[in-house]
Design a protein around this motif. Structure first.
Motif, PDB file in Angstrom:
ATOM      1  N   ASP A  62     -69.655-127.145 -82.270  1.00 16.89           N
ATOM      2  CA  ASP A  62     -69.315-125.840 -81.706  1.00 16.89           C
ATOM      3  C   ASP A  62     -67.879-125.812 -81.176  1.00 16.89           C
ATOM      4  O   ASP A  62     -67.178-126.826 -81.118  1.00 16.89           O
ATOM      5  N   GLY A  63     -67.446-124.623 -80.780  1.00 15.87           N
ATOM      6  CA  GLY A  63     -66.069-124.447 -80.351  1.00 15.87           C
ATOM      7  C   GLY A  63     -65.715-125.172 -79.069  1.00 15.87           C
ATOM      8  O   GLY A  63     -64.555-125.561 -78.873  1.00 15.87           O
ATOM      9  N   VAL A  64     -66.691-125.365 -78.189  1.00 18.26           N
ATOM     10  CA  VAL A  64     -66.427-126.054 -76.927  1.00 18.26           C
ATOM     11  C   VAL A  64     -66.066-127.517 -77.180  1.00 18.26           C
ATOM     12  O   VAL A  64     -65.030-128.016 -76.725  1.00 18.26           O
ATOM     13  N   GLU A  65     -66.927-128.211 -77.919  1.00 17.73           N
ATOM     14  CA  GLU A  65     -66.668-129.621 -78.193  1.00 17.73           C
ATOM     15  C   GLU A  65     -65.453-129.788 -79.103  1.00 17.73           C
ATOM     16  O   GLU A  65     -64.673-130.735 -78.945  1.00 17.73           O
ATOM     17  N   ALA A  66     -65.277-128.859 -80.034  1.00 19.63           N
ATOM     18  CA  ALA A  66     -64.107-128.928 -80.903  1.00 19.63           C
ATOM     19  C   ALA A  66     -62.821-128.787 -80.092  1.00 19.63           C
ATOM     20  O   ALA A  66     -61.845-129.503 -80.329  1.00 19.63           O
ATOM     21  N   THR A  67     -62.828-127.886 -79.122  1.00 18.94           N
ATOM     22  CA  THR A  67     -61.652-127.710 -78.265  1.00 18.94           C
ATOM     23  C   THR A  67     -61.367-128.984 -77.482  1.00 18.94           C
ATOM     24  O   THR A  67     -60.219-129.432 -77.382  1.00 18.94           O
ATOM     25  N   ARG A  68     -62.409-129.573 -76.932  1.00 23.10           N
ATOM     26  CA  ARG A  68     -62.246-130.815 -76.170  1.00 23.10           C
ATOM     27  C   ARG A  68     -61.630-131.911 -77.054  1.00 23.10           C
ATOM     28  O   ARG A  68     -60.739-132.650 -76.628  1.00 23.10           O
ATOM     29  N   THR A  90     -68.250-113.465 -78.618  1.00 22.71           N
ATOM     30  CA  THR A  90     -68.881-112.166 -78.856  1.00 22.71           C
ATOM     31  C   THR A  90     -69.346-111.517 -77.564  1.00 22.71           C
ATOM     32  O   THR A  90     -69.385-110.293 -77.454  1.00 22.71           O
ATOM     33  N   PHE A  91     -69.690-112.330 -76.561  1.00 20.41           N
ATOM     34  CA  PHE A  91     -70.335-111.809 -75.362  1.00 20.41           C
ATOM     35  C   PHE A  91     -69.426-111.891 -74.144  1.00 20.41           C
ATOM     36  O   PHE A  91     -68.695-112.857 -73.950  1.00 20.41           O
ATOM     37  N   ASP A  92     -69.484-110.869 -73.304  1.00 14.71           N
ATOM     38  CA  ASP A  92     -68.705-110.855 -72.070  1.00 14.71           C
ATOM     39  C   ASP A  92     -69.085-112.027 -71.176  1.00 14.71           C
ATOM     40  O   ASP A  92     -68.234-112.655 -70.568  1.00 14.71           O
ATOM     41  N   LEU A  93     -70.381-112.286 -71.066  1.00 15.01           N
ATOM     42  CA  LEU A  93     -70.857-113.337 -70.169  1.00 15.01           C
ATOM     43  C   LEU A  93     -71.347-114.525 -70.991  1.00 15.01           C
ATOM     44  O   LEU A  93     -72.518-114.812 -71.072  1.00 15.01           O
ATOM     45  N   ASP A  94     -70.418-115.205 -71.616  1.00 14.69           N
ATOM     46  CA  ASP A  94     -70.762-116.341 -72.468  1.00 14.69           C
ATOM     47  C   ASP A  94     -70.337-117.616 -71.761  1.00 14.69           C
ATOM     48  O   ASP A  94     -69.162-117.935 -71.668  1.00 14.69           O
ATOM     49  N   GLU A  95     -71.327-118.357 -71.231  1.00 11.77           N
ATOM     50  CA  GLU A  95     -71.007-119.565 -70.473  1.00 11.77           C
ATOM     51  C   GLU A  95     -70.293-120.594 -71.326  1.00 11.77           C
ATOM     52  O   GLU A  95     -69.557-121.440 -70.814  1.00 11.77           O
ATOM     53  N   TYR A  96     -70.465-120.505 -72.655  1.00 15.32           N
ATOM     54  CA  TYR A  96     -69.778-121.442 -73.531  1.00 15.32           C
ATOM     55  C   TYR A  96     -68.265-121.208 -73.509  1.00 15.32           C
ATOM     56  O   TYR A  96     -67.483-122.153 -73.631  1.00 15.32           O
ATOM     57  N   ALA A  97     -67.857-119.964 -73.385  1.00 11.31           N
ATOM     58  CA  ALA A  97     -66.423-119.676 -73.316  1.00 11.31           C
ATOM     59  C   ALA A  97     -65.828-120.276 -72.050  1.00 11.31           C
ATOM     60  O   ALA A  97     -64.735-120.846 -72.069  1.00 11.31           O
ATOM     61  N   PHE A  98     -66.550-120.171 -70.942  1.00 12.01           N
ATOM     62  CA  PHE A  98     -66.065-120.772 -69.698  1.00 12.01           C
ATOM     63  C   PHE A  98     -65.958-122.287 -69.853  1.00 12.01           C
ATOM     64  O   PHE A  98     -64.981-122.900 -69.421  1.00 12.01           O
ATOM     65  N   SER A  99     -66.937-122.877 -70.492  1.00 14.03           N
ATOM     66  CA  SER A  99     -66.900-124.323 -70.729  1.00 14.03           C
ATOM     67  C   SER A  99     -65.697-124.699 -71.594  1.00 14.03           C
ATOM     68  O   SER A  99     -65.085-125.751 -71.389  1.00 14.03           O
ATOM     69  N   ALA A 100     -65.362-123.850 -72.554  1.00 10.77           N
ATOM     70  CA  ALA A 100     -64.221-124.138 -73.418  1.00 10.77           C
ATOM     71  C   ALA A 100     -62.917-124.098 -72.635  1.00 10.77           C
ATOM     72  O   ALA A 100     -62.008-124.893 -72.888  1.00 10.77           O
ATOM     73  N   LEU A 101     -62.812-123.194 -71.678  1.00  7.79           N
ATOM     74  CA  LEU A 101     -61.622-123.156 -70.828  1.00  7.79           C
ATOM     75  C   LEU A 101     -61.504-124.450 -70.036  1.00  7.79           C
ATOM     76  O   LEU A 101     -60.416-125.013 -69.888  1.00  7.79           O
ATOM     77  N   LYS A 102     -62.632-124.936 -69.551  1.00  7.04           N
ATOM     78  CA  LYS A 102     -62.627-126.213 -68.831  1.00  7.04           C
ATOM     79  C   LYS A 102     -62.243-127.357 -69.771  1.00  7.04           C
ATOM     80  O   LYS A 102     -61.634-128.347 -69.350  1.00  7.04           O
ATOM     81  N   ALA A 103     -62.610-127.225 -71.049  1.00  3.51           N
ATOM     82  CA  ALA A 103     -62.321-128.280 -72.014  1.00  3.51           C
ATOM     83  C   ALA A 103     -60.854-128.309 -72.425  1.00  3.51           C
ATOM     84  O   ALA A 103     -60.415-129.280 -73.036  1.00  3.51           O
ATOM     85  N   GLY A 104     -60.107-127.256 -72.091  1.00  2.00           N
ATOM     86  CA  GLY A 104     -58.683-127.258 -72.394  1.00  2.00           C
ATOM     87  C   GLY A 104     -58.188-126.104 -73.235  1.00  2.00           C
ATOM     88  O   GLY A 104     -57.028-126.091 -73.642  1.00  2.00           O
ATOM     89  N   ALA A 105     -59.042-125.107 -73.494  1.00  2.00           N
ATOM     90  CA  ALA A 105     -58.579-123.935 -74.231  1.00  2.00           C
ATOM     91  C   ALA A 105     -57.543-123.182 -73.409  1.00  2.00           C
ATOM     92  O   ALA A 105     -57.549-123.226 -72.176  1.00  2.00           O
ATOM     93  N   SER A 106     -56.656-122.493 -74.087  1.00  4.36           N
ATOM     94  CA  SER A 106     -55.579-121.783 -73.405  1.00  4.36           C
ATOM     95  C   SER A 106     -55.939-120.353 -73.038  1.00  4.36           C
ATOM     96  O   SER A 106     -55.135-119.657 -72.433  1.00  4.36           O
ATOM     97  N   GLY A 107     -57.118-119.903 -73.407  1.00  2.26           N
ATOM     98  CA  GLY A 107     -57.520-118.549 -73.058  1.00  2.26           C
ATOM     99  C   GLY A 107     -58.717-118.128 -73.873  1.00  2.26           C
ATOM    100  O   GLY A 107     -59.248-118.909 -74.662  1.00  2.26           O
ATOM    101  N   PHE A 108     -59.145-116.886 -73.678  1.00  3.67           N
ATOM    102  CA  PHE A 108     -60.269-116.395 -74.468  1.00  3.67           C
ATOM    103  C   PHE A 108     -60.136-114.903 -74.673  1.00  3.67           C
ATOM    104  O   PHE A 108     -59.526-114.194 -73.887  1.00  3.67           O
ATOM    105  N   LEU A 109     -60.707-114.447 -75.775  1.00  2.14           N
ATOM    106  CA  LEU A 109     -60.730-113.034 -76.111  1.00  2.14           C
ATOM    107  C   LEU A 109     -62.100-112.686 -76.664  1.00  2.14           C
ATOM    108  O   LEU A 109     -62.799-113.529 -77.210  1.00  2.14           O
TER     109      LEU A 109
END
Length: 227
Positions: A62-68, A90-109
């Motif tokens: 998934d995108g979270v682990e891939a980002t990490r 896809t979702f406003d309240l997607d806990e996976y997106a928050f996890s991806a930010l913690k993993a080092g993503a530069s932002g989310f849309l």
């Protein structure tokens, strides 16, 4: 040189849509695509990319682990260049997106982002500026406050202890979604001084951008969900 983009999404139709939108931009070029995180990592070992548009929910990886792994690969010299990851969800309240930010993503849309906002976000990430605008940071705080763990009363954690009192004040206001001008007005400082403080905060805490600063502020208890 155009900004080199990689599209990572398991839905080919969505990749096609993003490709059509971005192909119309003279300073953006789609140089790679992948159908999941594992394939993306393989491609990134041999292809230099500036910005990766990464889906969250994908098969195999998934995108979270891939980002990490992208962030780790950059640090270890496995990944070509230093691509920034912009999460698409896809979702406003997607806990996976928050996890991806913690993993080092530069932002989310969100995936239904207007084309102009998508292009602006890509330029912001590529330019190394605040990758998520302060107004979007406010929305992020509102959206993810519900999924953040309950915090203990604020205390001087090892991370916060690295900062001066003034830097902690600035970090608090950054975490509340204020931009540099608003922070300057709040603290009676010049905007240039605030910009300097923000830069020092990111350097001292080894953070890539304001988004990670917001995450750390919540994790350390400097800001509490719902406060």
């Amino acid at each position: 040189m155009p900004i080199r983009i990689m599209l990572v999404d398991d839905q080919e139709l969505l990749r096609t849509g993003f490709r059509m939108v971005l192909a119309s931009q003279p300073d953006i070029a789609i140089v790679a695509e992948a159908g999941d995180g594992a394939q993306a990592l393989d491609v990134l070992t041999g292809t230099e990319v500036d910005v990766v548009l990464m889906d969250v929910r994908m098969p195999r990886l998934d995108g979270v682990e891939a980002t990490r792994r992208v962030v780790t690969g950059i640090r270890e010299g496995i990944i070509a260049g230093e691509p920034k990851v912009l999460i698409l969800t896809t979702f406003d309240l997607d806990e996976y997106a928050f996890s991806a930010l913690k993993a080092g993503a530069s932002g989310f849309l969100l995936k239904d982002v207007p084309p102009a906002e998508l292009v602006a976000a890509i330029h912001a990430v590529h330019g190394g500026d605040a990758v998520v605008a302060p107004t979007t940071t406010r929305r992020m705080i509102d959206r993810f406050a519900a999924v953040l763990p309950a915090q203990q009363p604020p205390q001087l954690t090892p991370e916060l202890a690295r900062l001066t009192d003034r830097e902690r004040e600035v970090l608090l206001l950054v975490a509340q979604g204020l931009n540099n001008g608003e922070i300057a007005d709040e603290l009676g400082l010049s905007e240039a001084t605030v910009k300097t403080h923000v830069g020092r905060i990111l350097t001292k805490l080894d953070l890539r951008d304001r988004v990670q600063a917001v995450v750390l502020a919540y994790e350390t208890g400097l800001v509490r969900a719902g406060a």
